[in-house]
Design an enzyme around this catalytic site. Structure first.
Site, PDB file in Angstrom:
ATOM      1  N   ARG A  27       0.813  -1.222   0.000  1.00  0.00           N
ATOM      2  CA  ARG A  27       0.000   0.000   0.000  1.00  0.00           C
ATOM      3  C   ARG A  27       0.843   1.266   0.000  1.00  0.00           C
ATOM      4  O   ARG A  27       0.322   2.378  -0.062  1.00  0.00           O
ATOM      5  CB  ARG A  27      -0.918   0.022   1.233  1.00  0.00           C
ATOM      6  N   ASN A 100      -4.456   6.682   7.156  1.00  0.00           N
ATOM      7  CA  ASN A 100      -4.461   6.371   5.729  1.00  0.00           C
ATOM      8  C   ASN A 100      -5.553   7.242   5.126  1.00  0.00           C
ATOM      9  O   ASN A 100      -6.714   7.107   5.497  1.00  0.00           O
ATOM     10  CB  ASN A 100      -4.786   4.893   5.517  1.00  0.00           C
ATOM     11  N   GLU A 503      -2.193  -2.797 -21.995  1.00  0.00           N
ATOM     12  CA  GLU A 503      -1.843  -3.453 -20.740  1.00  0.00           C
ATOM     13  C   GLU A 503      -0.371  -3.890 -20.753  1.00  0.00           C
ATOM     14  O   GLU A 503       0.339  -3.742 -19.752  1.00  0.00           O
ATOM     15  CB  GLU A 503      -2.795  -4.637 -20.508  1.00  0.00           C
ATOM     16  N   LYS A 507       2.251  -2.565 -18.001  1.00  0.00           N
ATOM     17  CA  LYS A 507       3.017  -3.493 -17.139  1.00  0.00           C
ATOM     18  C   LYS A 507       4.504  -3.167 -17.239  1.00  0.00           C
ATOM     19  O   LYS A 507       5.204  -3.102 -16.232  1.00  0.00           O
ATOM     20  CB  LYS A 507       2.802  -4.959 -17.540  1.00  0.00           C
ATOM     21  N   GLU A 510       5.389   0.288 -15.523  1.00  0.00           N
ATOM     22  CA  GLU A 510       5.282   0.423 -14.069  1.00  0.00           C
ATOM     23  C   GLU A 510       6.307  -0.389 -13.305  1.00  0.00           C
ATOM     24  O   GLU A 510       6.726   0.019 -12.229  1.00  0.00           O
ATOM     25  CB  GLU A 510       3.865   0.138 -13.573  1.00  0.00           C
ATOM     26  N   HIS A 526      -0.463   6.984 -38.619  1.00  0.00           N
ATOM     27  CA  HIS A 526      -0.985   8.353 -38.453  1.00  0.00           C
ATOM     28  C   HIS A 526      -0.099   9.185 -37.523  1.00  0.00           C
ATOM     29  O   HIS A 526      -0.527  10.217 -37.023  1.00  0.00           O
ATOM     30  CB  HIS A 526      -2.424   8.302 -37.934  1.00  0.00           C
TER      31      HIS A 526
END
Ligand code: F6R
Length: 630
Positions: A27, A100, A503, A507, A510, A526
């Site tokens: 977290r 938090n 995705e 991945k 990050e 393009h």
């Protein structure tokens, strides 16, 4: 973002807090700290960076204190420095608080407290809380008679009523060494019940080694934990009746079980996750007479549906894009997908009979929750066909999302510890397959045999993932060796595999910190094609179906610009072998089901590149698993 944990009982709190924080480090890991009370003295230790820094600071001293609170931080207000680390204290250093969330009105409170003589040492919003409690405590002490045992609780309650924002808090005070107060307001907090010991934590993995009996607090509730038990109140001070429930989670689920990283373990868990979803969402006997799908959603969710809108963030947003494809192509329902963080400030015009779906693995993403509650608010009081219909897709039905929406599809992936989402993404896709098929069946859009055929195809997916995982792992490990120092990557896909390209790029970004972009393959010409040269490898997802030849042509255009081409493709199909420099094989399946297979090599490629670069795969810099700030 940020994890908090608290303990009161008969054992030494320090190790319980530290091992709890270890399980919450996903977290946030900018700093960590704990505060304990021993012989009426508060002892607070904090350290910048990961938990091991705090551990090495603490390990030199024995501390048998039986009460304490701990925190692992993802920085919002104030840099990740020791002075901004939690717990924060009042001026007399008697009260310690971990939080938090965000106290939105902290500036006003700080100014007001300064006029009352309070001095602050950090840049955080949290520091106002112990000061405010200290201020109320003075008043409570002056008013109370000698027998009152709720002085500290009342001071915390009054302080909490002054706070605006979304937060979960745990508080202890050296003058009341037998009390720990835990508060929840729009940020998760669960209370754990042991034998003569009690816990609080942002998430259950922090306490599962000690107890499976839990009570999740609701918004606007606070718990008073003492060695004798737990009392729950609302912010007005009224006692609440609550029921303890048993967790199905087991302590081994939050261990690496021989894998080097949680992310790799979670990639390997995907066949099992797909099986769990198949068992839950589909009938085992497809006799054609009864419904094949068991989502348990009432007709009121689907009746007269004119459109679906989906709000989500990050990887969940990518799953939603595939969901849109399925809902439109299989069930014929116009579907919009919005970034939750954008939707809130520029919502689409109101359309009657709209189903709004929030997709969030954690069920705690603040942007997604805010978008859903805005949708609820703006439809309030309107005529029936405009009234809000909310559905959540989440891996944590006990989360804030679970409290907010009346209908949930539980994605059954089991707890995911790696910060990069992998198995929860696959489980979200399974939820969308089930939802789209359920809708298609109810709207009588898809003949029963097609429906049964798709479900039969889904049943083969776990085996297909299993049979290619090992080969894919070896190949991606080999590619990682070659590409570990590459600076830019392009991922291409079309149709239902375009979100898989997004995705794949996310991945890689990050966890390996390599710049990567995902594009619909046809869009390259393009503009983005100008980026290509021998230094920019291109990963192209080419699966048989409506866009296979197009993707192959787009890949060839990239090859003509000297890019090294990596194909995620069935090796024996079409021209793949002539076009790609490297191939990562996926089994040939119905195009509609292919994302469940093509996403796996994307995850493995990112994993091996990050591992090869020696990076912290499970806890990439600047990120947190549960993004509870907007
Ligand atoms: C990427 C990732 C994030 C999350 C995003 C939303 O690997 O994990 O992009 O997908 O923060 O999180 P949830 O799904 O919990 O709402």
């Amino acid at each position: 973002m940020c994890g908090i944990v608290g303990y009161i009982g008969t054992q030494a709190a320090t190790e319980i807090l530290l091992s709890g924080l270890e399980k919450l480090e996903y977290r946030g890991y900018d700093s960590a700290g704990i505060a304990t009370i021993l012989s009426d003295e508060l002892n607070c230790v904090r350290a910048k960076g990961k938990l091991h820094n705090l551990r090495s600071k603490i390990e030199q001293s024995e501390n048998p204190a039986p009460i304490g609170i701990g925190h692992t931080r993802w920085a919002t207000h104030g840099k990740p420095e020791e002075r901004n680390a939690h717990p924060h204290m009042d001026m007399a250093m008697r009260i310690a608080v971990v939080q938090n969330g965000i106290v939105e009105n902290y500036r006003e409170l700080r100014e007001q407290l300064k006029t009352q003589g309070h001095e602050f040492v950090s840049e955080t919003d949290t520091e106002v809380i112990p000061h405010l409690i200290a201020q109320f405590l003075k008043e409570e002490v002056a008013l109370a008679d000698d027998n009152s045992d709720v002085i500290f609780f009342e001071a915390v309650r009054k302080a909490v009523n002054e706070l605006q924002g979304a937060f979960a808090i745990a508080v202890i005070c050296a003058d009341y060494p037998d009390e720990l107060i835990a508060v929840r307001q729009q940020a998760p907090l669960v209370i754990g019940f042991g034998q003569g010991e009690f816990f609080c934590a942002s998430d259950t993995p922090a306490i599962i080694a000690h107890t499976r009996a839990v009570l999740p607090l609701d918004n606007g509730e606070m718990a008073r934990l003492t060695p004798l038990g737990v009392e729950v109140y609302n912010f007005a001070g009224l006692r609440q009746r609550k029921h303890v429930r048993m967790l199905s989670l087991s302590p081994t689920m939050v261990e690496k079980q021989g894998f080097k990283h949680f992310m790799l373990k979670e990639i390997y868990e995907q066949p099992g996750v797909v099986r769990a979803c198949l068992d839950a969402y589909f009938s085992s006997e497809g006799d054609g007479a009864d419904s094949l799908i068991n989502l348990g959603l009432s007709e009121s969710v689907y009746a007269d549906l004119e459109q679906i809108q989906i709000v989500a963030c990050g990887t969940s947003w990518h799953a939603a894009l595939i969901g849109k494809y399925l809902l439109e192509q299989l069930a014929g329902v116009p579907t919009q997908v919005q970034y939750a963080s954008e939707f809130r400030y520029a919502p689409a015009p109101l359309i009657p009979n709209t189903l709004t779906i929030g997709v969030t693995q954690s069920g705690e993403t603040a942007d997604t929750l805010a978008a859903l509650s805005m949708e609820k608010e703006r439809r309030q009081g309107l005529e029936p066909k405009y009234q809000v219909r909310l559905l959540g897709i989440t891996n944590r039905p006990e989360s804030s999302l679970g409290h907010m929406v009346p209908h949930i599809i539980n994605t059954l992936a089991g707890i995911e510890i790696g910060v990069a989402a992998t198995k929860t993404f696959t489980a979200q896709l399974m939820a969308f397959y089930a939802l789209a098929l359920d809708l298609a069946e109810r709207r009588k859009i898809l003949p029963q045999e097609n429906l049964a055929e798709i479900i039969a195809g889904l049943r083969h997916i776990p085996k297909e993932i299993e049979s290619t995982l090992e080969t894919q792992e070896k190949l991606t490990e080999h590619l990682a060796h070659e590409f570990a120092e590459t600076q830019d990557f392009i991922f291409l896909g079309r149709g239902i595999n375009f979100p898989i390209a997004l995705e794949g790029a996310l991945k890689l970004k990050e966890i390996s910190y390599i710049h990567a972009e995902g594009y619909p393959a046809g869009e390259m010409k393009h503009g983005p094609i100008a980026l290509l040269d021998a230094k920019v490898p291109v990963v192209a997802i080419a699966t048989p179906g409506s866009v296979y030849e197009k993707v192959i042509s787009n890949a060839q255009e990239a090859k003509a610009r000297d890019s090294r081409l990596i194909g995620v493709t069935p090796v024996n199909h079409g021209e793949a072998a002539d076009v790609f420099n490297d191939m990562i094989p996926v089994t040939e399946v119905d195009e509609l089901l292919s994302p469940l297979l093509t996403v796996v090599p994307m995850q493995l490629l990112a994993y091996h590149i990050a591992a090869r670069r020696g990076l912290d795969v499970d806890q990439p810099r600047n990120l947190a698993k549960s993004v509870t700030v907007e």
